[in-house]
Design an enzyme around this catalytic site. Structure first.
Site, short mmCIF file in Angstrom:
data_model
loop_
_atom_site.label_atom_id
_atom_site.label_comp_id
_atom_site.label_asym_id
_atom_site.label_seq_id
_atom_site.Cartn_x
_atom_site.Cartn_y
_atom_site.Cartn_z
N GLU A 120 0.83 -1.26 -0.04
CA GLU A 120 0.26 0.13 0.02
C GLU A 120 0.52 1.27 -0.04
O GLU A 120 1.89 1.48 0.64
CB GLU A 120 -0.95 0.05 1.19
CG GLU A 120 -1.90 1.25 1.20
CD GLU A 120 -2.88 1.05 2.44
OE1 GLU A 120 -3.21 1.89 2.94
OE2 GLU A 120 -3.25 -0.27 2.84
N GLU A 124 -3.07 11.10 2.97
CA GLU A 124 -4.21 11.37 3.92
C GLU A 124 -4.19 12.59 4.33
O GLU A 124 -3.21 13.02 4.85
CB GLU A 124 -4.21 10.02 4.93
CG GLU A 124 -4.51 8.74 4.77
CD GLU A 124 -4.67 7.77 5.84
OE1 GLU A 124 -5.79 7.09 5.98
OE2 GLU A 124 -3.85 7.81 6.87
N THR A 219 -7.38 6.29 18.17
CA THR A 219 -7.68 6.79 16.74
C THR A 219 -8.07 8.16 16.69
O THR A 219 -8.13 9.19 15.83
CB THR A 219 -8.74 5.89 16.16
OG1 THR A 219 -8.07 4.35 15.83
CG2 THR A 219 -9.62 6.46 14.77
#
Length: 393
Positions: A120, A124, A219
């Protein structure tokens, strides 16, 4: 800066919540026989100001509109994660994307490349961070170290449209903002190449909510806090893409075929070629008109077949509108730490009433980050944050 705001305690928390890759794959060719990957095999430009494009599949639960600023990705509630995925793969290449990121604390905009065995490369953007963009990469979905993520200065990406590029070859990955290089990863620097992204990839674009009410604490901290939906809608605009498929140097590629016993190295990928004027089905089904060109030598094949295969467990958990809180596909699938410097990682975002995923920005030991990669044709299956984070294909 977000990269400086996260505490050591948050990093530890993130590490305990993320024990595996934040990605998911329907079929890992290093573990079993999988269908060949349809190749883009050329260079295309996608102009979303003209509407939808057949190169991209819209995920289940995703509704897009199109206008003068391009494809409009809108989030009105935390279970939404609009996502599109290319239906063709590139085997090394260059991608330029013009994007205006979505605003909103806890909202993440993602541009991700992802392969069947969880290689990957990512960009972001955090909706509440008006000064930076993050890059990351993963090889084989491996998140055992947190030193891959990086931060790069960019002014108000939620208000301005910039061109973000990835130039990916067998020797390096380079990231650019408006054609200015901001980062380079060399093959040898990714654990001697074993964790270098090097297998055919799809392109995934989307937005997701990392600041969900049910997201892991690490998160939420990485994302800047809980998302305030009284300020919705949160909108990202993808204006255009230019995609070059290098096809590992082979012309007229129609498919990418993984050799039996592949260890996930680029040498174990065969490029299937055909008449460029014929359609993919004809080219791939006719052995007379298609020729398999292997990028590996016979000695490498022997080495590949005798080498130990990497095994990486990815777990996905179902999420439904009535299900108890699951971590947001991007958020639930990733709560890792990201270094504050200047490449890109795994994505997943769990959604209850729409399918989604997100790409994770893996961090050094000082900042918990999470990211969301979009899974091809997002189904309503969401990635559970309490389980091993899963990343979308």
């Amino acid at each position: 800066m977000f990269s400086k705001l996260l505490s050591t305690a948050a990093v530890v928390l993130a590490a305990t919540q993320l024990v595996s890759a934040q990605t998911y794959t329907d079929c890992d060719p290093t573990k079993k026989t999988c269908p060949d990957d349809p190749a883009l095999g050329t260079t295309v430009t996608v102009d979303f100001t003209k509407g939808a494009n057949s190169l991209f599949k819209v995920a289940d639960g995703t509704t897009l509109t199109y206008g003068s600023k391009g494809a409009v990705f809108t989030i009105n509630k935390e279970t939404e994660a609009p996502t599109i995925t290319s239906n063709k793969y590139i085997f090394f290449g260059k991608i330029d994307v013009e994007v205006q990121a979505a605003p909103g604390t806890g909202v993440v905009t993602s541009f991700v490349l992802q392969s069947d065995d969880l290689d990957e490369i990512d960009w972001e953007w955090l909706g509440g961070d008006t000064t930076q963009v993050q890059t990351n990469y993963f090889g084989k979905g491996d998140t055992t170290t947190y030193d891959r993520g990086a931060y790069h200065d960019v002014a108000n990406p939620q208000e301005n449209t910039y061109k973000y590029s990835i130039d990916w070859t067998k020797d390096y990955v380079r990231w650019y903002i408006n054609d200015a290089q901001v980062r380079e990863l060399k093959y040898a620097d990714a654990q001697s190449g074993t964790r270098f992204p090097q297998t055919p990839m799809q392109i995934k674009l989307g937005t997701w909510v990392a600041g969900r009410s049910d997201a892991p604490e690490g998160t939420v901290q990485w994302a800047g806090g809980k998302t305030d939906f009284s300020q919705a809608p949160f909108i990202a605009y993808y204006k255009s893409l230019t995609i070059q498929d290098y096809s590992n140097g082979v012309a007229n590629a129609v498919k990418y075929s993984w050799a039996n016993g592949s260890d996930g190295s680029y040498q174990s990928i065969n490029v299937i070629t055909g008449d460029a004027s014929s359609d993919d089905e004809t080219s791939s089904s006719s052995s007379a008109s298609s020729t398999a060109k292997s990028t590996k030598t016979s000695s490498e094949i022997t080495s590949i077949k005798t080498s130990a295969k990497n095994t990486l467990t990815t777990v996905t958990a179902s999420a439904s509108a009535s299900a108890s809180a699951t971590a947001s596909a991007s958020a639930s699938a990733s709560a890792s730490a990201s270094e504050s410097a200047s490449s890109s990682g795994s994505e997943t975002s769990a959604v209850a009433d729409s399918s989604s995923s997100a790409s994770a920005t893996a961090p050094p030991a000082s900042i918990p980050t999470t990211g969301g990669a979009m899974k091809a044709g997002f189904s309503t299956a969401a990635i559970g944050a309490c389980l091993m984070a899963a990343f979308m294909l």
